[in-house]
Design a protein around this motif. Sequence first.
Motif, PDB file in Angstrom:
ATOM      1  N   TRP A  55       0.828  -1.209   0.000  1.00  0.00           N
ATOM      2  CA  TRP A  55       0.000   0.000   0.000  1.00  0.00           C
ATOM      3  C   TRP A  55       0.862   1.258   0.000  1.00  0.00           C
ATOM      4  N   PRO A  56       0.369   2.343  -0.586  1.00  0.00           N
ATOM      5  CA  PRO A  56       1.133   3.609  -0.615  1.00  0.00           C
ATOM      6  C   PRO A  56       0.896   4.460   0.634  1.00  0.00           C
ATOM      7  N   LEU A  57       0.866   3.811   1.790  1.00  0.00           N
ATOM      8  CA  LEU A  57       0.530   4.466   3.049  1.00  0.00           C
ATOM      9  C   LEU A  57       1.632   4.224   4.063  1.00  0.00           C
ATOM     10  N   TRP A  58       2.133   5.327   4.640  1.00  0.00           N
ATOM     11  CA  TRP A  58       3.253   5.237   5.582  1.00  0.00           C
ATOM     12  C   TRP A  58       3.030   6.176   6.745  1.00  0.00           C
ATOM     13  N   ASP A  59       3.172   5.687   7.954  1.00  0.00           N
ATOM     14  CA  ASP A  59       3.190   6.546   9.132  1.00  0.00           C
ATOM     15  C   ASP A  59       4.631   6.982   9.326  1.00  0.00           C
ATOM     16  N   VAL A  60       4.877   8.253   9.575  1.00  0.00           N
ATOM     17  CA  VAL A  60       6.251   8.743   9.673  1.00  0.00           C
ATOM     18  C   VAL A  60       6.991   8.146  10.864  1.00  0.00           C
ATOM     19  N   ILE A  61       6.274   7.642  11.843  1.00  0.00           N
ATOM     20  CA  ILE A  61       6.916   7.018  12.999  1.00  0.00           C
ATOM     21  C   ILE A  61       6.838   5.498  12.932  1.00  0.00           C
ATOM     22  N   GLU A  62       5.658   4.965  12.618  1.00  0.00           N
ATOM     23  CA  GLU A  62       5.431   3.521  12.667  1.00  0.00           C
ATOM     24  C   GLU A  62       5.787   2.785  11.380  1.00  0.00           C
ATOM     25  N   GLY A  63       5.950   3.498  10.274  1.00  0.00           N
ATOM     26  CA  GLY A  63       6.290   2.852   9.009  1.00  0.00           C
ATOM     27  C   GLY A  63       5.069   2.456   8.202  1.00  0.00           C
ATOM     28  N   PRO A  64       5.164   1.351   7.437  1.00  0.00           N
ATOM     29  CA  PRO A  64       4.097   0.961   6.510  1.00  0.00           C
ATOM     30  C   PRO A  64       2.753   0.763   7.215  1.00  0.00           C
ATOM     31  N   LEU A  65       1.702   1.195   6.527  1.00  0.00           N
ATOM     32  CA  LEU A  65       0.343   1.054   7.044  1.00  0.00           C
ATOM     33  C   LEU A  65      -0.514   0.284   6.054  1.00  0.00           C
ATOM     34  N   GLU A  66      -1.542  -0.330   6.551  1.00  0.00           N
ATOM     35  CA  GLU A  66      -2.586  -0.949   5.746  1.00  0.00           C
ATOM     36  C   GLU A  66      -3.817  -0.031   5.848  1.00  0.00           C
ATOM     37  N   PRO A  67      -4.706  -0.060   4.865  1.00  0.00           N
ATOM     38  CA  PRO A  67      -5.890   0.811   4.926  1.00  0.00           C
ATOM     39  C   PRO A  67      -6.707   0.658   6.210  1.00  0.00           C
ATOM     40  N   TYR A  68      -6.797  -0.567   6.745  1.00  0.00           N
ATOM     41  CA  TYR A  68      -7.599  -0.760   7.952  1.00  0.00           C
ATOM     42  C   TYR A  68      -7.008  -0.034   9.162  1.00  0.00           C
ATOM     43  N   HIS A  69      -5.699   0.224   9.161  1.00  0.00           N
ATOM     44  CA  HIS A  69      -5.095   0.984  10.259  1.00  0.00           C
ATOM     45  C   HIS A  69      -5.669   2.399  10.338  1.00  0.00           C
ATOM     46  N   LEU A  70      -6.113   2.903   9.203  1.00  0.00           N
ATOM     47  CA  LEU A  70      -6.594   4.285   9.116  1.00  0.00           C
ATOM     48  C   LEU A  70      -8.111   4.383   9.011  1.00  0.00           C
ATOM     49  N   GLY A  71      -8.786   3.246   8.923  1.00  0.00           N
ATOM     50  CA  GLY A  71     -10.240   3.261   8.787  1.00  0.00           C
ATOM     51  C   GLY A  71     -10.712   3.752   7.435  1.00  0.00           C
ATOM     52  N   ILE A  72      -9.927   3.476   6.402  1.00  0.00           N
ATOM     53  CA  ILE A  72     -10.256   3.930   5.047  1.00  0.00           C
ATOM     54  C   ILE A  72     -11.417   3.104   4.490  1.00  0.00           C
ATOM     55  N   SER A  73     -12.320   3.753   3.774  1.00  0.00           N
ATOM     56  CA  SER A  73     -13.481   3.080   3.191  1.00  0.00           C
ATOM     57  C   SER A  73     -13.062   2.026   2.175  1.00  0.00           C
ATOM     58  N   ALA A  74     -13.962   1.076   1.946  1.00  0.00           N
ATOM     59  CA  ALA A  74     -13.712   0.026   0.954  1.00  0.00           C
ATOM     60  C   ALA A  74     -13.536   0.633  -0.439  1.00  0.00           C
ATOM     61  N   GLU A  75     -14.312   1.665  -0.747  1.00  0.00           N
ATOM     62  CA  GLU A  75     -14.224   2.304  -2.067  1.00  0.00           C
ATOM     63  C   GLU A  75     -12.841   2.931  -2.283  1.00  0.00           C
ATOM     64  N   LEU A  76     -12.359   3.697  -1.306  1.00  0.00           N
ATOM     65  CA  LEU A  76     -11.043   4.309  -1.452  1.00  0.00           C
ATOM     66  C   LEU A  76      -9.945   3.254  -1.416  1.00  0.00           C
ATOM     67  N   THR A  77     -10.108   2.236  -0.611  1.00  0.00           N
ATOM     68  CA  THR A  77      -9.124   1.143  -0.562  1.00  0.00           C
ATOM     69  C   THR A  77      -8.968   0.515  -1.943  1.00  0.00           C
ATOM     70  N   ALA A  78     -10.072   0.271  -2.631  1.00  0.00           N
ATOM     71  CA  ALA A  78     -10.016  -0.315  -3.978  1.00  0.00           C
ATOM     72  C   ALA A  78      -9.314   0.627  -4.960  1.00  0.00           C
ATOM     73  N   LYS A  79      -9.591   1.923  -4.863  1.00  0.00           N
ATOM     74  CA  LYS A  79      -8.931   2.886  -5.741  1.00  0.00           C
ATOM     75  C   LYS A  79      -7.422   2.920  -5.479  1.00  0.00           C
ATOM     76  N   LEU A  80      -7.044   2.899  -4.198  1.00  0.00           N
ATOM     77  CA  LEU A  80      -5.614   2.894  -3.853  1.00  0.00           C
ATOM     78  C   LEU A  80      -4.932   1.638  -4.375  1.00  0.00           C
ATOM     79  N   ARG A  81      -5.626   0.498  -4.273  1.00  0.00           N
ATOM     80  CA  ARG A  81      -5.056  -0.762  -4.753  1.00  0.00           C
ATOM     81  C   ARG A  81      -4.792  -0.694  -6.264  1.00  0.00           C
ATOM     82  N   ARG A  82      -5.779  -0.237  -7.035  1.00  0.00           N
ATOM     83  CA  ARG A  82      -5.618  -0.138  -8.493  1.00  0.00           C
ATOM     84  C   ARG A  82      -4.497   0.840  -8.853  1.00  0.00           C
ATOM     85  N   TRP A  83      -4.462   1.975  -8.188  1.00  0.00           N
ATOM     86  CA  TRP A  83      -3.460   3.007  -8.466  1.00  0.00           C
ATOM     87  C   TRP A  83      -2.059   2.499  -8.158  1.00  0.00           C
ATOM     88  N   HIS A  84      -1.892   1.879  -7.017  1.00  0.00           N
ATOM     89  CA  HIS A  84      -0.575   1.347  -6.628  1.00  0.00           C
ATOM     90  C   HIS A  84      -0.155   0.211  -7.565  1.00  0.00           C
TER      91      HIS A  84
END
Length: 134
Positions: A49-78
């Motif tokens: 995923w293109p998601l990174w916490d500056v302290i904790e490192g790589p993130l998954e969409p569920y760590h941020l509570g991202i919607s299923a719709e945006l998660t799918a868009k991020l997956r296709r884009w990445h």
Amino acid sequence: MERVIDPFDQTELLVPPFATSDMTIARAERARRGEIREVRFASEHGHRWPLWDVIEGPLEPYHLGISAELTAKLRRWHDVWIANVSVKSRWESPAVRQVWNEEGRGLALELFEEIWWSADVADVHWDDGLGVYG
């Protein structure tokens, strides 16, 4: 864009179009308490995923509570980035790269809107500038 004065320290705050003045002031209080994390939006090899916490490192969409719709868009884009950029080479098609960059800017703004209450978003996915939302 609407502005509001923070009653705590008298600083001027920008009110995003999707928020109210009261929400913006409450978010500023959360920031003072250290409750707003900084998320970097950028594709990197070795992470799904293109998601990174500056302290904790790589993130998954569920760590941020991202919607299923945006998660799918991020997956296709990445996935476009993974298919077009290797560790040893860069974009072969300037046209694909341009479309990917433009889509990324829009996705970074969508991401910011969805996680605004808990995070700022640093859009560092593109190689011709830096955008920080928060």
